[in-house]
Write an enzyme that holds these catalytic residues in place. Structure first.
Site, PDB file in Angstrom:
ATOM      1  N   LYS A 115       0.834  -1.212   0.000  1.00  0.00           N
ATOM      2  CA  LYS A 115       0.000   0.000   0.000  1.00  0.00           C
ATOM      3  C   LYS A 115       0.864   1.255   0.000  1.00  0.00           C
ATOM      4  CE  LYS A 115      -1.950  -0.986   3.958  1.00  0.00           C
ATOM      5  NZ  LYS A 115      -1.276  -2.256   4.249  1.00  0.00           N
ATOM      6  N   ARG A 120      -9.416   1.263   8.400  1.00  0.00           N
ATOM      7  CA  ARG A 120      -9.050  -0.103   8.775  1.00  0.00           C
ATOM      8  C   ARG A 120     -10.168  -0.817   9.474  1.00  0.00           C
ATOM      9  NH1 ARG A 120      -3.372   0.703   8.903  1.00  0.00           N
ATOM     10  NH2 ARG A 120      -2.362  -1.319   8.977  1.00  0.00           N
ATOM     11  N   ARG A 159      11.964  -5.627   4.734  1.00  0.00           N
ATOM     12  CA  ARG A 159      11.660  -4.194   4.626  1.00  0.00           C
ATOM     13  C   ARG A 159      12.634  -3.357   5.461  1.00  0.00           C
ATOM     14  NH1 ARG A 159       5.798  -1.863   5.480  1.00  0.00           N
ATOM     15  NH2 ARG A 159       5.920  -3.085   7.394  1.00  0.00           N
ATOM     16  N   ARG A 171      11.351  -1.807  11.121  1.00  0.00           N
ATOM     17  CA  ARG A 171      10.236  -1.378  11.966  1.00  0.00           C
ATOM     18  C   ARG A 171      10.035  -2.337  13.134  1.00  0.00           C
ATOM     19  NH1 ARG A 171       5.215   0.195   8.153  1.00  0.00           N
ATOM     20  NH2 ARG A 171       4.143  -1.029   9.745  1.00  0.00           N
ATOM     21  N   ARG A 221      -0.681  -9.016  13.135  1.00  0.00           N
ATOM     22  CA  ARG A 221      -1.221  -7.968  12.259  1.00  0.00           C
ATOM     23  C   ARG A 221      -2.076  -8.585  11.158  1.00  0.00           C
ATOM     24  NH1 ARG A 221       4.137  -5.116  10.678  1.00  0.00           N
ATOM     25  NH2 ARG A 221       2.869  -3.933   9.204  1.00  0.00           N
TER      26      ARG A 221
HETATM   27  P1  AP5 Z   1       4.936  -1.592   1.893  1.00  0.00           P
HETATM   28  O1  AP5 Z   1       4.605  -0.757   0.714  1.00  0.00           O
HETATM   29  O2  AP5 Z   1       5.734  -0.998   2.982  1.00  0.00           O
HETATM   30  O3  AP5 Z   1       3.611  -2.291   2.425  1.00  0.00           O
HETATM   31  P2  AP5 Z   1       2.352  -1.720   3.196  1.00  0.00           P
HETATM   32  O4  AP5 Z   1       1.151  -2.337   2.574  1.00  0.00           O
HETATM   33  O5  AP5 Z   1       2.410  -0.225   3.277  1.00  0.00           O
HETATM   34  O6  AP5 Z   1       2.599  -2.404   4.596  1.00  0.00           O
HETATM   35  P3  AP5 Z   1       2.596  -1.822   6.072  1.00  0.00           P
HETATM   36  O7  AP5 Z   1       3.295  -2.824   6.928  1.00  0.00           O
HETATM   37  O8  AP5 Z   1       3.081  -0.410   6.089  1.00  0.00           O
HETATM   38  O9  AP5 Z   1       1.093  -1.894   6.345  1.00  0.00           O
HETATM   39  P4  AP5 Z   1       0.408  -1.878   7.645  1.00  0.00           P
HETATM   40  O10 AP5 Z   1      -0.925  -1.639   7.120  1.00  0.00           O
HETATM   41  O11 AP5 Z   1       0.549  -3.040   8.524  1.00  0.00           O
HETATM   42  O12 AP5 Z   1       1.185  -0.710   8.446  1.00  0.00           O
HETATM   43  P5  AP5 Z   1       0.789   0.779   8.757  1.00  0.00           P
HETATM   44  O13 AP5 Z   1       2.000   1.572   8.807  1.00  0.00           O
HETATM   45  O14 AP5 Z   1      -0.346   1.215   7.932  1.00  0.00           O
HETATM   46  O15 AP5 Z   1       5.671  -2.903   1.340  1.00  0.00           O
HETATM   47  C1  AP5 Z   1       6.164  -3.890   2.243  1.00  0.00           C
HETATM   48  C2  AP5 Z   1       7.561  -4.379   1.780  1.00  0.00           C
HETATM   49  O16 AP5 Z   1       7.413  -5.097   0.562  1.00  0.00           O
HETATM   50  C3  AP5 Z   1       8.535  -3.221   1.473  1.00  0.00           C
HETATM   51  O17 AP5 Z   1       9.816  -3.610   1.867  1.00  0.00           O
HETATM   52  C4  AP5 Z   1       8.433  -3.048  -0.051  1.00  0.00           C
HETATM   53  O18 AP5 Z   1       9.636  -2.553  -0.590  1.00  0.00           O
HETATM   54  C5  AP5 Z   1       8.134  -4.468  -0.508  1.00  0.00           C
HETATM   55  N1  AP5 Z   1       7.244  -4.512  -1.666  1.00  0.00           N
HETATM   56  C6  AP5 Z   1       6.165  -3.700  -1.922  1.00  0.00           C
HETATM   57  N2  AP5 Z   1       5.560  -4.062  -3.088  1.00  0.00           N
HETATM   58  C7  AP5 Z   1       6.251  -5.131  -3.555  1.00  0.00           C
HETATM   59  C8  AP5 Z   1       6.115  -5.974  -4.718  1.00  0.00           C
HETATM   60  N3  AP5 Z   1       5.139  -5.763  -5.644  1.00  0.00           N
HETATM   61  N4  AP5 Z   1       7.002  -6.983  -4.874  1.00  0.00           N
HETATM   62  C9  AP5 Z   1       8.008  -7.193  -3.957  1.00  0.00           C
HETATM   63  N5  AP5 Z   1       8.196  -6.426  -2.854  1.00  0.00           N
HETATM   64  C10 AP5 Z   1       7.325  -5.412  -2.646  1.00  0.00           C
HETATM   65  O19 AP5 Z   1       0.247   0.592  10.278  1.00  0.00           O
HETATM   66  C11 AP5 Z   1       1.104   0.192  11.316  1.00  0.00           C
HETATM   67  C12 AP5 Z   1       0.317   0.108  12.606  1.00  0.00           C
HETATM   68  O20 AP5 Z   1      -0.211   1.412  12.928  1.00  0.00           O
HETATM   69  C13 AP5 Z   1      -0.906  -0.816  12.570  1.00  0.00           C
HETATM   70  O21 AP5 Z   1      -0.569  -2.152  12.854  1.00  0.00           O
HETATM   71  C14 AP5 Z   1      -1.791  -0.171  13.655  1.00  0.00           C
HETATM   72  O22 AP5 Z   1      -1.363  -0.545  14.940  1.00  0.00           O
HETATM   73  C15 AP5 Z   1      -1.510   1.320  13.476  1.00  0.00           C
HETATM   74  N6  AP5 Z   1      -2.473   1.973  12.547  1.00  0.00           N
HETATM   75  C16 AP5 Z   1      -2.179   2.592  11.373  1.00  0.00           C
HETATM   76  N7  AP5 Z   1      -3.302   3.057  10.782  1.00  0.00           N
HETATM   77  C17 AP5 Z   1      -4.331   2.723  11.598  1.00  0.00           C
HETATM   78  C18 AP5 Z   1      -5.732   2.893  11.530  1.00  0.00           C
HETATM   79  N8  AP5 Z   1      -6.324   3.502  10.489  1.00  0.00           N
HETATM   80  N9  AP5 Z   1      -6.489   2.419  12.560  1.00  0.00           N
HETATM   81  C19 AP5 Z   1      -5.917   1.812  13.624  1.00  0.00           C
HETATM   82  N10 AP5 Z   1      -4.594   1.587  13.736  1.00  0.00           N
HETATM   83  C20 AP5 Z   1      -3.803   2.041  12.726  1.00  0.00           C
HETATM   84 MG    MG Z   2       2.806   1.118   4.880  1.00  0.00          MG
END
Ligand code: AP5
Ligand code: MG
Ligand code: ZN
Length: 214
Positions: free
Chosen positions: A13, A88, A127, A160, A171
């Protein structure tokens, strides 16, 4: 243009949202990035968010909703935005719908980046992230030019805290229980689009562009 990115943790994402933001000139709004910036600054919000994030749980809706509404009310969001990591939960989606409707506007697309759980753990362990500018890398799929150094701002890259395999498993469970129902929610609104997130990063982005340019 207002876009929501859906998908499991690690689906890509953030990677795709940054590309969309650059291509279409709209801000990339990531609640996860906002929480991480607050953790880094050691704010009250950061301390509270960290206690949930480290366990792989969601930060409570009351906190998250307020932060998101404040962010999208800023001037730069008048031309649209790409949301990454919000909503979410169904209640978060309902709050956003209400806010957008009050402005007589609409969400244009909810793009689901589809990646099976098997691929996720592998991606997360590789990552690397820059806490300073938010750039994300992967040691194999998207390496920085210089090992462990951010291409944009030369800061040291980190793993992270929530990318440990046990936390990632939790997660994923939270994702399936609380976030995946949003796919049906946006399907019901007729704005859901699906892309295969297992393809190469640039191929996924081409697929997204063909949706947005259609
Ligand atoms: P990346 O693009 O970083 O993936 P992502 O989908 O953004 O994954 P996240 O781990 O950031 O998602 P998340 O939803 O768990 O975390 P968030 O920060 O939102 O890609 C991942 C890896 O793969 C990278 O190394 C990339 O280079 C690689 N990659 C990407 N595409 C690829 C491809 N096509 N092929 C190969 N490799 C690839 O949330 C973190 C925490 O914050 C949550 O757990 C929660 O506690 C809290 N939080 C955040 N938002 C909310 C909300 N709205 N409500 C409640 N809690 C929240
Ligand atoms: Mg992310
Ligand atoms: Zn950086």
């Amino acid at each position: 243009m207002k876009i929501i990115m859906l998908g499991a943790p690690g689906a890509g994402k953030g990677t795709q949202a940054k590309k969309i933001a650059a291509e279409y000139g709209i801000p990339h709004v990531s609640t996860g990035d906002i929480f991480r910036a607050n953790i880094k600054e050691n704010t009250e919000l950061g301390k509270e968010a960290k206690s949930y994030m480290d366990k792989g749980q969601l930060v409570p809706d009351e906190l998250t909703v307020k932060i998101l509404l404040d962010r999208v009310a800023k001037d730069d969001c008048k031309k649209g935005y790409v949301l990454d990591g919000y909503p979410r939960t169904i209640p978060q989606a309902e709050v956003l719908d209400k806010a957008v409707k009050e402005l007589n506007e609409k969400i244009d697309y909810a793009i689901n980046v589809d990646v099976p759980d098997e691929n996720i753990i592998n991606r997360m362990s590789g990552r690397r992230a820059c806490v300073k500018c938010g750039a994300t890398y992967h040691i194999t799929f998207m390496p920085p030019k210089k090992e462990n150094v951010c291409d944009n701002c030369q800061s040291q890259l980190i793993i992270r805290d929530d990318d440990k395999p046990e936390t990632v498993k939790n997660r994923l469970k939270v994702y399936h229980d609380q976030t995946q129902p949003l796919i049906e929610y946006y399907k019901g609104q007729g704005i859901l689009k699906e892309v295969d997130g297992t393809k190469d990063i640039d191929v996924v982005f081409e697929d997204i562009k063909s949706i947005l340019n259609a």
